[in-house]
Enzyme design. Structure first.
Site, PDB file in Angstrom:
ATOM      1  N   ASN A   1      38.737  10.649  19.016  1.00  0.00           N
ATOM      2  CA  ASN A   1      37.714  10.407  17.978  1.00  0.00           C
ATOM      3  C   ASN A   1      38.496  10.247  16.671  1.00  0.00           C
ATOM      4  O   ASN A   1      39.087  11.203  16.175  1.00  0.00           O
ATOM      5  CB  ASN A   1      36.769  11.599  17.942  1.00  0.00           C
ATOM      6  CG  ASN A   1      35.659  11.493  16.920  1.00  0.00           C
ATOM      7  OD1 ASN A   1      35.011  12.497  16.637  1.00  0.00           O
ATOM      8  ND2 ASN A   1      35.388  10.334  16.366  1.00  0.00           N
TER       9      ASN A   1
ATOM     10  N   GLN B   1      34.883   7.535  11.989  1.00  0.00           N
ATOM     11  CA  GLN B   1      34.359   8.126  10.764  1.00  0.00           C
ATOM     12  C   GLN B   1      35.367   7.983   9.625  1.00  0.00           C
ATOM     13  O   GLN B   1      36.588   8.075   9.854  1.00  0.00           O
ATOM     14  CB  GLN B   1      34.035   9.622  10.933  1.00  0.00           C
ATOM     15  CG  GLN B   1      32.746   9.935  11.643  1.00  0.00           C
ATOM     16  CD  GLN B   1      32.909   9.996  13.151  1.00  0.00           C
ATOM     17  OE1 GLN B   1      34.001  10.227  13.655  1.00  0.00           O
ATOM     18  NE2 GLN B   1      31.836   9.779  13.885  1.00  0.00           N
TER      19      GLN B   1
ATOM     20  N   ASN C   1      29.818   7.806   9.027  1.00  0.00           N
ATOM     21  CA  ASN C   1      29.963   7.195  10.341  1.00  0.00           C
ATOM     22  C   ASN C   1      30.370   5.731  10.214  1.00  0.00           C
ATOM     23  O   ASN C   1      30.342   5.153   9.124  1.00  0.00           O
ATOM     24  CB  ASN C   1      28.660   7.319  11.135  1.00  0.00           C
ATOM     25  CG  ASN C   1      28.554   8.643  11.856  1.00  0.00           C
ATOM     26  OD1 ASN C   1      29.551   9.318  12.088  1.00  0.00           O
ATOM     27  ND2 ASN C   1      27.337   9.029  12.212  1.00  0.00           N
TER      28      ASN C   1
ATOM     29  N   CYS D   1      31.141  17.115  11.357  1.00  0.00           N
ATOM     30  CA  CYS D   1      31.959  16.460  12.380  1.00  0.00           C
ATOM     31  C   CYS D   1      33.031  17.445  12.817  1.00  0.00           C
ATOM     32  O   CYS D   1      33.959  17.748  12.053  1.00  0.00           O
ATOM     33  CB  CYS D   1      32.598  15.178  11.843  1.00  0.00           C
ATOM     34  SG  CYS D   1      33.602  14.303  13.066  1.00  0.00           S
ATOM     35  N   GLY D   2      32.889  17.953  14.031  1.00  0.00           N
ATOM     36  CA  GLY D   2      33.806  18.975  14.519  1.00  0.00           C
ATOM     37  C   GLY D   2      35.225  18.484  14.692  1.00  0.00           C
ATOM     38  O   GLY D   2      36.187  19.163  14.308  1.00  0.00           O
TER      39      GLY D   2
ATOM     40  N   ASN E   1      24.660  19.217  12.405  1.00  0.00           N
ATOM     41  CA  ASN E   1      23.928  17.968  12.596  1.00  0.00           C
ATOM     42  C   ASN E   1      23.126  18.066  13.893  1.00  0.00           C
ATOM     43  O   ASN E   1      23.347  18.954  14.714  1.00  0.00           O
ATOM     44  CB  ASN E   1      24.860  16.738  12.550  1.00  0.00           C
ATOM     45  CG  ASN E   1      25.959  16.785  13.580  1.00  0.00           C
ATOM     46  OD1 ASN E   1      25.979  17.628  14.468  1.00  0.00           O
ATOM     47  ND2 ASN E   1      26.905  15.872  13.471  1.00  0.00           N
TER      48      ASN E   1
ATOM     49  N   HIS F   1      21.426  17.527  17.615  1.00  0.00           N
ATOM     50  CA  HIS F   1      21.827  17.096  18.955  1.00  0.00           C
ATOM     51  C   HIS F   1      20.712  17.342  19.956  1.00  0.00           C
ATOM     52  O   HIS F   1      19.987  18.338  19.866  1.00  0.00           O
ATOM     53  CB  HIS F   1      23.073  17.852  19.425  1.00  0.00           C
ATOM     54  CG  HIS F   1      24.329  17.405  18.761  1.00  0.00           C
ATOM     55  ND1 HIS F   1      25.189  16.480  19.305  1.00  0.00           N
ATOM     56  CD2 HIS F   1      24.862  17.753  17.558  1.00  0.00           C
ATOM     57  CE1 HIS F   1      26.209  16.289  18.491  1.00  0.00           C
ATOM     58  NE2 HIS F   1      26.036  17.051  17.422  1.00  0.00           N
TER      59      HIS F   1
ATOM     60  N   ASN G   1      22.022  12.848  17.891  1.00  0.00           N
ATOM     61  CA  ASN G   1      23.186  12.655  18.743  1.00  0.00           C
ATOM     62  C   ASN G   1      22.784  12.996  20.176  1.00  0.00           C
ATOM     63  O   ASN G   1      22.121  14.011  20.406  1.00  0.00           O
ATOM     64  CB  ASN G   1      24.331  13.557  18.289  1.00  0.00           C
ATOM     65  CG  ASN G   1      24.800  13.233  16.888  1.00  0.00           C
ATOM     66  OD1 ASN G   1      25.508  12.262  16.662  1.00  0.00           O
ATOM     67  ND2 ASN G   1      24.392  14.050  15.918  1.00  0.00           N
TER      68      ASN G   1
ATOM     69  N   GLU H   1      27.025   9.029  19.877  1.00  0.00           N
ATOM     70  CA  GLU H   1      27.024   9.626  18.551  1.00  0.00           C
ATOM     71  C   GLU H   1      26.161   8.804  17.595  1.00  0.00           C
ATOM     72  O   GLU H   1      26.317   7.580  17.495  1.00  0.00           O
ATOM     73  CB  GLU H   1      28.458   9.724  18.024  1.00  0.00           C
ATOM     74  CG  GLU H   1      28.602  10.635  16.839  1.00  0.00           C
ATOM     75  CD  GLU H   1      30.053  11.018  16.580  1.00  0.00           C
ATOM     76  OE1 GLU H   1      30.292  11.622  15.529  1.00  0.00           O
ATOM     77  OE2 GLU H   1      30.929  10.721  17.413  1.00  0.00           O
TER      78      GLU H   1
ATOM     79  N   CYS I   1      33.314  14.320  20.763  1.00  0.00           N
ATOM     80  CA  CYS I   1      32.420  14.719  19.671  1.00  0.00           C
ATOM     81  C   CYS I   1      32.439  16.240  19.598  1.00  0.00           C
ATOM     82  O   CYS I   1      31.932  16.913  20.505  1.00  0.00           O
ATOM     83  CB  CYS I   1      31.006  14.192  19.905  1.00  0.00           C
ATOM     84  SG  CYS I   1      29.824  14.677  18.623  1.00  0.00           S
ATOM     85  N   GLY I   2      33.031  16.777  18.535  1.00  0.00           N
ATOM     86  CA  GLY I   2      33.161  18.226  18.417  1.00  0.00           C
ATOM     87  C   GLY I   2      31.826  18.926  18.276  1.00  0.00           C
ATOM     88  O   GLY I   2      31.585  19.957  18.917  1.00  0.00           O
TER      89      GLY I   2
ATOM     90  N   GLY J   1      29.018  17.756  19.316  1.00  0.00           N
ATOM     91  CA  GLY J   1      28.353  17.588  20.605  1.00  0.00           C
ATOM     92  C   GLY J   1      28.814  18.626  21.614  1.00  0.00           C
ATOM     93  O   GLY J   1      28.001  19.170  22.383  1.00  0.00           O
TER      94      GLY J   1
END
Length: 269
Positions: free
Chosen positions: A13, A47, A65, A74-75, A149, A151, A182, A200, A209-210, A212
């Protein structure tokens, strides 16, 4: 105006990192972020990450994004920022303050406390977010969680067989999710291991996706499918997610720097 950037990634990512903590940059618009992220005519990334001064933390992180839309968390980028910063720090995001700490070739991130209330996701109307009475084709009864965010998580027999490139955008833009969503499809392989794919919001299919991974782990823990610490395997690699006794999500995993360069701001503004 020449602007330096750092290209980094977390499990594939990838990010264009802009550091404006010491020297300010012109205001970054959605169109500038999208132009930088374009893989044909820009630098190319999932990103764009902008680091800025903060009045309430060590510094702030803004996240755009690939479509130019700004998001809350964003992890994977948080781990990249930890590696770039080099020491433990508190970071302001629009999803809340997180704590980052480099460890080895990656980082340990305190992602904060998950939210489960329907209006905190947010959903368009009230429902049980652990076992939602909704479906999109054979994707049924997901869980929803906000980890900075929003999910939605579907547990399926084999996540690799789900046509996420087709169903992902349908679910992301469904009116049930007024802020978008997400989309995660997950297969629980043991009480300590989950396999995951993610569509995402604003970026599409991603190698990792962290947030996620965090959302999926928390949903699985709430359903009693895994223990309070579990491994999440994404196409790009593995993350470890813990839901500690204080109710906070701790994510641990790798990040890497790819290269550095510079660009002319006027080419993208």
């Amino acid at each position: 105006m020449r602007v330096p950037f750092i290209k980094m990634h977390g499990l594939g990512n990838d990010f264009v990192m802009l550091d404006a903590r010491a020297e300010p940059l012109p205001p970054i618009s959605h169109s500038v972020a999208a132009a930088l992220a374009d893989r044909q005519t820009g630098i190319g990334c999932d990103q764009v990450i902008l680091l800025q001064p903060s009045d309430i933390a060590d510094f702030a992180m803004r996240i755009f994004n690939a479509d130019g839309g700004e998001v809350e968390a964003c992890g994977n980028a948080s781990r990249a920022v930890a590696l770039l910063h080099g020491t433990k720090a508190e970071v302001e995001t629009s999803g809340g303050i997180i704590t980052i700490e480099p460890v080895g070739h990656g980082a340990r991130i305190d992602m904060g406390v998950p939210k489960f209330e329907w209006d905190s996701i947010p959903l368009a109307y009230a429902m049980d977010t652990l076992d939602m009475p909704v479906a999109w084709e054979w994707l049924v009864q997901p869980a929803s969680v906000n980890v900075g965010n929003p999910h939605v998580v579907f547990f399926v027999e084999d996540c690799d067989t789900v046509p996420l490139d087709r169903l992902g955008p349908l679910i992301e833009t469904d009116p049930l999710f007024p802020a978008g969503i997400n989309v995660n499809v997950a297969t629980v392989e043991s009480t300590e291991s989950i396999r995951l794919r993610v569509w995402e919001r604003g970026a599409g299919l991603t190698r990792a996706c962290g947030t996620g991974a965090c959302a999926t782990a928390i949903a699985a823990m709430r359903r009693g499918l895994v223990g309070r610490e579990t491994r999440i395997t994404l196409p790009g690699g593995m993350l470890t997610i813990e839901w500690n006794d204080a109710g906070r999500i701790i994510m641990t995993g790798p990040a890497s720097e790819s290269f550095r360069g510079s660009f002319d701001w006027g080419d993208y503004a």
